[in-house]
Design a protein around this motif. Structure first.
Motif, PDB file in Angstrom:
ATOM      1  N   UNK A 172       0.792  -1.234   0.000  1.00  0.00           N
ATOM      2  CA  UNK A 172       0.000   0.000   0.000  1.00  0.00           C
ATOM      3  C   UNK A 172       0.825   1.285   0.000  1.00  0.00           C
ATOM      4  N   UNK A 173       2.133   1.183  -0.306  1.00  0.00           N
ATOM      5  CA  UNK A 173       2.997   2.367  -0.201  1.00  0.00           C
ATOM      6  C   UNK A 173       3.150   3.125  -1.514  1.00  0.00           C
ATOM      7  N   UNK A 174       2.561   2.617  -2.601  1.00  0.00           N
ATOM      8  CA  UNK A 174       2.621   3.349  -3.862  1.00  0.00           C
ATOM      9  C   UNK A 174       3.446   2.705  -4.950  1.00  0.00           C
ATOM     10  N   UNK A 175       3.838   1.434  -4.783  1.00  0.00           N
ATOM     11  CA  UNK A 175       4.575   0.755  -5.841  1.00  0.00           C
ATOM     12  C   UNK A 175       3.673   0.507  -7.056  1.00  0.00           C
ATOM     13  N   UNK A 176       4.297   0.409  -8.222  1.00  0.00           N
ATOM     14  CA  UNK A 176       3.530   0.234  -9.460  1.00  0.00           C
ATOM     15  C   UNK A 176       3.192  -1.223  -9.746  1.00  0.00           C
ATOM     16  N   UNK A 177       4.020  -2.155  -9.303  1.00  0.00           N
ATOM     17  CA  UNK A 177       3.808  -3.580  -9.567  1.00  0.00           C
ATOM     18  C   UNK A 177       4.054  -4.360  -8.280  1.00  0.00           C
ATOM     19  N   UNK A 178       3.196  -5.340  -7.996  1.00  0.00           N
ATOM     20  CA  UNK A 178       3.411  -6.241  -6.861  1.00  0.00           C
ATOM     21  C   UNK A 178       3.549  -7.663  -7.402  1.00  0.00           C
ATOM     22  N   UNK A 179       4.689  -8.266  -7.111  1.00  0.00           N
ATOM     23  CA  UNK A 179       4.984  -9.607  -7.609  1.00  0.00           C
ATOM     24  C   UNK A 179       5.099 -10.604  -6.456  1.00  0.00           C
ATOM     25  N   UNK A 180       4.622 -11.811  -6.687  1.00  0.00           N
ATOM     26  CA  UNK A 180       4.824 -12.915  -5.748  1.00  0.00           C
ATOM     27  C   UNK A 180       5.016 -14.177  -6.581  1.00  0.00           C
ATOM     28  N   UNK A 181       6.187 -14.774  -6.502  1.00  0.00           N
ATOM     29  CA  UNK A 181       6.509 -15.893  -7.378  1.00  0.00           C
ATOM     30  C   UNK A 181       5.907 -17.213  -6.902  1.00  0.00           C
ATOM     31  N   UNK A 182       5.220 -17.896  -7.818  1.00  0.00           N
ATOM     32  CA  UNK A 182       4.753 -19.252  -7.540  1.00  0.00           C
ATOM     33  C   UNK A 182       5.921 -20.233  -7.544  1.00  0.00           C
TER      34      UNK A 182
END
Length: 302
Positions: A172-182
Motif C-alpha cells: 500500500x505504499x505506492x509501488x507500481x507492480x506487486x509480484x509474488x513468485x509461484x
C-alpha cells in the motif's frame, strides 16, 4: 515441423542403464554475453565506489548488463538469512538477526546515487516477525518515492503465510507492480517449496489484485514439471487475477540443491508464451534466461 532435440536428465539416463554417461552440458542457448555499454559501466562504477549491494551481482544474474543498461536494478531488504528452506534457492536458511530500521533510508539513497529508473525490491522470508517485515517494506517504498519520485517500483514480496493485514501494509505504499513468485507447479511444491502452499500463494495474488494492484508472478522450468502442469498453473494464475507472468530456466545453485531435470528449449518457451497469452494473461516474458526482474521496467504499464 522442426523436431526439438531431447536432452535427457541424469535420472532419465540412469533409468536407461547409461549410468556411466556424462551429465549433459549446459546448452548453447544458456550462454551469456559479457555486460557492456556506457550505462552499465556508469552503474558498475557507482556500485563499486559506494559499496552498494544488489541482487543482480550476488545472484550472478545473467541479465545484469542489460538491466543496468536500461536503468533497472534489484535490491534485497530485510537481511540475507531466510526462515524457509526452499530447495532451489542459495540464500542461507536460519534464524535471522533483527532487521535494520535504517535500511529503507539507505536503499533510497542508493537508488538516487545509481540514478535507477526502475527499482525491483525483494526480500528473504521473515516468518519469525509478527508483521513478516511489512513495515520495512512499506517504509522502503515510501522513502524511495520521496527521494526519487520518477523512479517506478516493483516489489517482489514473500509469502505472508496468510497474514493478510501484513500483505496490505506491504503493498500500500505506492509501488507500481506487486509480484509474488509461484516458483513451480502444484505437484512439486512439497519438494521445491516445503514451507509454502500452492493455494495460499494463489490467494495472496488474488488479494493483491482485489486491492487494486498490478500483479506479477514467476515460474521456473526444468524442475520436472509437465506441459499440462505448467498450463494448469497458468489457468490458476489467470483465474486469480494475474497480469504478468515470467518463465525461465531453473539453474542449480550448488550440488546440494534440486537438480536440473531438463533443459527447456527456447522454442518451448515461445510456445508457453503463446499459451499464457491465450489464457488471458496480459504479458508473458518467457525464455531460458528470463528472471523475475528481466524487462521489469516494461511491466509498469501493462
Amino acid at each position: 515441423m522442426i523436431e526439438l532435440p531431447v536432452i535427457p536428465s541424469e535420472q532419465q539416463r540412469n533409468r536407461a542403464g547409461a549410468d556411466a554417461a556424462p551429465r549433459p552440458k549446459r546448452p548453447d542457448w544458456l550462454r551469456v554475453k559479457l555486460p557492456i555499454g556506457p550505462e552499465y559501466a556508469k552503474v558498475r562504477k557507482l556500485v563499486d565506489e559506494h559499496k552498494l549491494h544488489t541482487i543482480c551481482e550476488s545472484g550472478n544474474c545473467p541479465n545484469m548488463g542489460e538491466c543496468w543498461g536500461a536503468g533497472t536494478a534489484t535490491f534485497m531488504i530485510l537481511g540475507n538469512v531466510c526462515t524457509r528452506s526452499c530447495t532451489f534457492c542459495a540464500v542461507a536458511t536460519g534464524r535471522p538477526n533483527e532487521y535494520d530500521t535504517d535500511e529503507p533510508r539507505r536503499v533510497a539513497e542508493a537508488i538516487v546515487l545509481m540514478k535507477v529508473k526502475h527499482a525491483v525490491l525483494t526480500s528473504v522470508n521473515r516468518d519469525e516477525l509478527k508483521d513478516r517485515g511489512a513495515e520495512i517494506w512499506y517504509q522502503t517504498v515510501r522513502l524511495i518515492k520521496e527521494a526519487s519520485p520518477s523512479t517506478t517500483i516493483e516489489t517482489l514480496i514473500p509469502d505472508t503465510k496468510g497474514n493478510w493485514g501484513a500483505l496490505e501494509r506491504m503493498i500500500s505504499a505506492g509501488q507500481e507492480v506487486v509480484s509474488h513468485n509461484m516458483e513451480t507447479v502444484e505437484r512439486l511444491y512439497r519438494r521445491v517449496r516445503p514451507q509454502a502452499r500452492y493455494e495460499r500463494s494463489l490467494e495472496q495474488i488474488r488479494r493483491t489484485k482485489d486491492y487494486g494492484q498490478r500483479t506479477k508472478s514467476g515460474i521456473m522450468l526444468g524442475l520436472g514439471e509437465t506441459k499440462d502442469e505448467v498450463v494448469k498453473a497458468m489457468d490458476d494464475l489467470a483465474a486469480n487475477g494475474l497480469d504478468i507472468l515470467t518463465l525461465g530456466q531453473y539453474l542449480q545453485p550448488t550440488k546440494m540443491h534440486h537438480e536440473v531435470i531438463e533443459w527447456i528449449h527456447p522454442d518451448t518457451f515461445a510456445m508457453y508464451r503463446e499459451e499464457g497469452l491465450r489464457r488471458g494473461l496480459k504479458y508473458v516474458e518467457s525464455g531460458p534466461l528470463v528472471r523475475s526482474s528481466y524487462h521489469a521496467e516494461k511491466h509498469v504499464n501493462v
